[in-house]
Scaffold this active site. Sequence first.
Site, PDB file in Angstrom:
ATOM      1  N   GLU A  40       0.849  -1.204   0.000  1.00 25.15           N
ATOM      2  CA  GLU A  40       0.000   0.000   0.000  1.00 25.15           C
ATOM      3  C   GLU A  40       0.883   1.251   0.000  1.00 25.15           C
ATOM      4  O   GLU A  40       2.022   1.221   0.452  1.00 25.15           O
ATOM      5  CB  GLU A  40      -0.907  -0.059   1.244  1.00 25.15           C
ATOM      6  CG  GLU A  40      -1.836   1.110   1.462  1.00 25.15           C
ATOM      7  CD  GLU A  40      -2.860   1.330   0.372  1.00 25.15           C
ATOM      8  OE1 GLU A  40      -2.451   1.523  -0.796  1.00 25.15           O
ATOM      9  OE2 GLU A  40      -4.064   1.376   0.684  1.00 25.15           O
ATOM     10  N   ASP A  41       0.344   2.363  -0.526  1.00 25.38           N
ATOM     11  CA  ASP A  41       1.108   3.610  -0.491  1.00 25.38           C
ATOM     12  C   ASP A  41       1.059   4.256   0.884  1.00 25.38           C
ATOM     13  O   ASP A  41       2.062   4.672   1.434  1.00 25.38           O
ATOM     14  CB  ASP A  41       0.627   4.592  -1.586  1.00 25.38           C
ATOM     15  CG  ASP A  41      -0.881   4.847  -1.577  1.00 25.38           C
ATOM     16  OD1 ASP A  41      -1.603   4.269  -0.722  1.00 25.38           O
ATOM     17  OD2 ASP A  41      -1.359   5.615  -2.431  1.00 25.38           O
ATOM     18  N   ARG A  71       1.674  11.781  -9.248  1.00 19.60           N
ATOM     19  CA  ARG A  71       2.119  10.412  -8.927  1.00 19.60           C
ATOM     20  C   ARG A  71       3.550  10.169  -9.401  1.00 19.60           C
ATOM     21  O   ARG A  71       4.261   9.330  -8.873  1.00 19.60           O
ATOM     22  CB  ARG A  71       1.210   9.385  -9.603  1.00 19.60           C
ATOM     23  CG  ARG A  71      -0.233   9.373  -9.093  1.00 19.60           C
ATOM     24  CD  ARG A  71      -0.923   8.124  -9.625  1.00 19.60           C
ATOM     25  NE  ARG A  71      -2.367   8.151  -9.491  1.00 19.60           N
ATOM     26  CZ  ARG A  71      -3.034   7.753  -8.407  1.00 19.60           C
ATOM     27  NH1 ARG A  71      -2.375   7.344  -7.345  1.00 19.60           N
ATOM     28  NH2 ARG A  71      -4.353   7.778  -8.379  1.00 19.60           N
ATOM     29  N   PHE A  82      -1.645  16.309   3.881  1.00 22.99           N
ATOM     30  CA  PHE A  82      -1.955  15.666   2.606  1.00 22.99           C
ATOM     31  C   PHE A  82      -0.695  15.643   1.752  1.00 22.99           C
ATOM     32  O   PHE A  82      -0.144  16.686   1.408  1.00 22.99           O
ATOM     33  CB  PHE A  82      -3.085  16.390   1.872  1.00 22.99           C
ATOM     34  CG  PHE A  82      -3.566  15.598   0.705  1.00 22.99           C
ATOM     35  CD1 PHE A  82      -4.460  14.544   0.876  1.00 22.99           C
ATOM     36  CD2 PHE A  82      -3.094  15.865  -0.579  1.00 22.99           C
ATOM     37  CE1 PHE A  82      -4.873  13.781  -0.205  1.00 22.99           C
ATOM     38  CE2 PHE A  82      -3.506  15.105  -1.657  1.00 22.99           C
ATOM     39  CZ  PHE A  82      -4.404  14.064  -1.470  1.00 22.99           C
ATOM     40  N   ASP A 110      -4.143   5.444   6.090  1.00 24.51           N
ATOM     41  CA  ASP A 110      -4.695   6.699   6.608  1.00 24.51           C
ATOM     42  C   ASP A 110      -5.753   6.339   7.661  1.00 24.51           C
ATOM     43  O   ASP A 110      -5.431   6.097   8.812  1.00 24.51           O
ATOM     44  CB  ASP A 110      -5.258   7.470   5.404  1.00 24.51           C
ATOM     45  CG  ASP A 110      -5.747   8.860   5.720  1.00 24.51           C
ATOM     46  OD1 ASP A 110      -5.168   9.509   6.594  1.00 24.51           O
ATOM     47  OD2 ASP A 110      -6.709   9.319   5.079  1.00 24.51           O
TER      48      ASP A 110
HETATM   49  P1  IMP Z   1      -7.410   4.675   4.088  1.00 23.81           P
HETATM   50  O1  IMP Z   1      -8.094   5.894   4.626  1.00 23.81           O
HETATM   51  O2  IMP Z   1      -6.381   4.131   5.060  1.00 23.81           O
HETATM   52  O3  IMP Z   1      -8.402   3.646   3.646  1.00 23.81           O
HETATM   53  O4  IMP Z   1      -6.566   5.148   2.818  1.00 23.81           O
HETATM   54  C1  IMP Z   1      -7.144   5.077   1.551  1.00 23.81           C
HETATM   55  C2  IMP Z   1      -6.363   5.740   0.470  1.00 23.81           C
HETATM   56  O5  IMP Z   1      -6.478   7.151   0.626  1.00 23.81           O
HETATM   57  C3  IMP Z   1      -4.875   5.498   0.373  1.00 23.81           C
HETATM   58  O6  IMP Z   1      -4.529   4.302  -0.263  1.00 23.81           O
HETATM   59  C4  IMP Z   1      -4.483   6.676  -0.516  1.00 23.81           C
HETATM   60  O7  IMP Z   1      -4.694   6.348  -1.875  1.00 23.81           O
HETATM   61  C5  IMP Z   1      -5.449   7.757  -0.080  1.00 23.81           C
HETATM   62  N1  IMP Z   1      -4.763   8.729   0.783  1.00 23.81           N
HETATM   63  C6  IMP Z   1      -4.791   8.835   2.114  1.00 23.81           C
HETATM   64  N2  IMP Z   1      -4.041   9.861   2.553  1.00 23.81           N
HETATM   65  C7  IMP Z   1      -3.510  10.426   1.439  1.00 23.81           C
HETATM   66  C8  IMP Z   1      -2.609  11.534   1.211  1.00 23.81           C
HETATM   67  O8  IMP Z   1      -2.122  12.231   2.124  1.00 23.81           O
HETATM   68  N3  IMP Z   1      -2.308  11.803  -0.088  1.00 23.81           N
HETATM   69  C9  IMP Z   1      -2.792  11.076  -1.135  1.00 23.81           C
HETATM   70  N4  IMP Z   1      -3.617  10.034  -0.970  1.00 23.81           N
HETATM   71  C10 IMP Z   1      -3.974   9.715   0.312  1.00 23.81           C
END
Ligand code: IMP
Length: 184
Positions: free
Chosen positions: A102-103, A168, A155, A106
């Site tokens: 995963e990147d 990206r 962010f 969050d």
């Molecule tokens: P989750 O909230 O952990 O489910 O994260 C879902 C997705 O939100 C991640 O895989 C990212 O693609 C995107 N995301 C969360 N925080 C950021 C950020 O700071 N920048 C860009 N994408 C984000």
Amino acid sequence: MSCTVAEAPIRLLLDQHTIQSRVAELGAEISRDYSGLNPVIVAILKGSMPFFVDLSRAIQTPHTWDTLQVSSYHGGTSSSGVVKFNADLSDAIEGRHVILVEDIVDTGRTVSYLLNSLSTRNPASIKVASLLDKPSRREVPVPIDYLGFTIPDEFVIGYGLDYGQFFRNLPFVGVLEQVPSLPF
Ligand code: IMP
């Protein structure tokens, strides 16, 4: 006043060298942990692509690739987010050692959903590798077995992470200091 994506001011958070050194360390750790296990590493599209490819090249033990794509729908508040599959894995994972790549973690909803969903397919094991962790935003607890960096609640873009599908391609991770207007 708004700016274009080309003009957007970006504050550097993690430079290319710092990222590449950490990815090499994670690759070495995974190589030791998975020696002889022929794991499958799974890219969560699209954001994990650069991390996924660099990590794979840093893993010295034989492994295979697969990909999947999910989308998160957020209602009025981020806590109402639900996740669904847009594209599934191409191969079965029964009996396989799986590493989800995963990147960023969050809220934790994406990884939590995937761990629950994929564990019903009887893999030998599932672990999580994430480039970034934003623990202050967590709504659902998730284990991150291989973590690149913990970052503050900002962010971020670059090295796979996007704003409106842009940025990206940047080889570093930075904070968008001004939100640009998007051409599409
Ligand atoms: P989750 O909230 O952990 O489910 O994260 C879902 C997705 O939100 C991640 O895989 C990212 O693609 C995107 N995301 C969360 N925080 C950021 C950020 O700071 N920048 C860009 N994408 C984000």
